[in-house]
Design an enzyme around this catalytic site. Sequence first.
Site: not given
Length: 693
Positions: A65, A105
């Site tokens: 992320a 992520g």
Amino acid sequence: MTEINSVTTLTREGDVDVITLNSPPVNALSANVRDGLFEGFKAAAASDSKAIVLICDGRTFIAGADISEFGAPGKPSASLPDVQNMMENSPKPVIAAIHGTALGGGLEVALCAHYRVAVPSAKLGLPEVALGLLPGAGGTQRLPRVVGVENALEMMTSGRHVPAKEAASLGLVDELVEEGKLKEGALAFARKCVAENKPLVKISENNTKLEAAKGKPEIFAEFRKKNARKFRGFDAPEANIKCIEAAVNSASFDEGLAVERKLFMGLMTGSQSAAQRYYFFAERTAAKIPDVPDDTPLREIKKVGVLGAGTMGGGISMNFANVGIPVVIVELKQDALDRGLATIRKNYERSRGADPAVTEKRMSLLTGSLDMNDFADCDLIIEAVFERMDIKKDVFTKLDAICKPGAILASNTSYLNIDEIASVTKRPQDVIGLHFFSPANVMKLLEVIRGEKTAKDVIATSMKLAKKIGKIAALAGVCPGFIGNRMLSQRQREAQKLIMEGAMPWDVDRVLYDFGFPMGPFAMSDLAGLDIGWVKENSKGETLRDVLCEADRRGQKTGAGYYDYDENRNAKPSEFTENAINAFIAKTGKNPRKISDEEILERCIFPMINEGVKILEEGKAIRASDIDVVWVNGYGWPVYRGGPMFYGDLIGGPAKVLEKMKEFQATMGDDFKPAALLEKLAAEGKKFGDLKG
């Protein structure tokens, strides 16, 4: 080629669509990246291609992320679940092609592809736990469905980066492709999926590996018990475990996702993750020295000299041998040299996963000597001799005469004045402090002490070298104790005063242990040995340490110190120590008083924060965050509390600390006198985090 947006393109390779992401430096999942991926998969799903490959330009797949966006308001954009749903529900096979790292992520995106291919050098993992978080985009629900519950527990609570070959053996990677030929390998795999009519595997619908753990709560109970010490104080590991339990026990994938979302938001809005995210950036910022540019030429360090083969000298030497740099170790006597080299060998042999061949290679890089003249061709010389100024000056006078021009002369002093040491040389610009922490082959922190005349290339070289040998460096200016020990002296003083007012050593230790330190100051003294620096002939029984040492209570090694110890070195409160303390208190004519845990904590911590302000006020640290890096890495400050300066802001900032310091000053004197800058910060409503030295 279709340009989806500034970071994403869609190209056709025969019958396969290729979505390419290029968002330097690490293709982090920013809003722009998410938008590009969403629109890219939407376009590819609607085209007449037979399969879709997701690949990334640059040095890595999606590395995670964009942490800088956490908690920040942003413009409306595609969410990560939007992207994942578009991938997972694609009407044609989606293949993620992985190189570099697929972390956090990034791996959660890859888990929504129907298949994953990777080059052998790639690494995959869910390291959110290091930021006080859990994977918040389905990772906690998908990973155990792929690798099994036990493997998911280990991966998620350690945050480990799993090599691609291991990932393939776990089922996380479907095929390894040749290094340097990722795109070709991914296209070939995509075409094979089409030719063989392989199913569109949706991990969210595959419960086989979860079924094996159903009705077996002991899996989780045993894992918690095994890791209790490692997880102590941290919220995130337990939240990760609960999410995997939800994956096993929930009636549906969506129900498990709801648990993940709730626990993620709890962590995300909590103080621990705020502290750990803060620390993530603080550690990276510490390497930046405002007046030493990144392009400062470095001095070449091909050979290192270390003076002293004791605990510190041996540990320091190991750091360089570990990265292939030859070391000359000089001692005064042969038996001390032999003992030091034997200890280094034992340390290597006892290390986890020790490889005899690696041990021999590293030992071959260490050359013992009894002659300081053997430092003549070394590029860096570090002294690790007794902590006395006259001895240090004598050493540096000799090094000045022996060492070649341009060699860096470093002191491992933990307290003494680097400028005074440098003054006996004709090259003060080459002198620097390199304060390693014991054991030097284990502890991560390196305090780099900049003298008044230390050259910028010496500073730059030292900071870069620290990284090479696996250390986290923080720059400090010359002052007694530098950053870490200067602040520690405040805590030690108050700890000693507290036990002379009625608190027992085990009370103080318990409060600091519960705060998150590995051990309290008295347990630490027992571990190190109470007789370090204590001279029997000079003892007059004037201090508690005198009394303990005279009774041969010198710490764990003698079976007694502040505490009593059993044969396994388990501590228990000591009646002898309690009586000795009460006798000292009686001599003062005062009565011991009940001291609250709150007072113990505030008196140990607030003077440290105040001293940190003074260090910044004097320009001896560059930033408040550098002080926190020192304390997290060198003194066991719990990372989930960010460091002393971050913690000061967390509990109310300068105004709160000033209020308490004034309160203590009124009743206990000027040991609690607030720094002038603390008063100024409180008056202006500023934070400790705003401070620059």
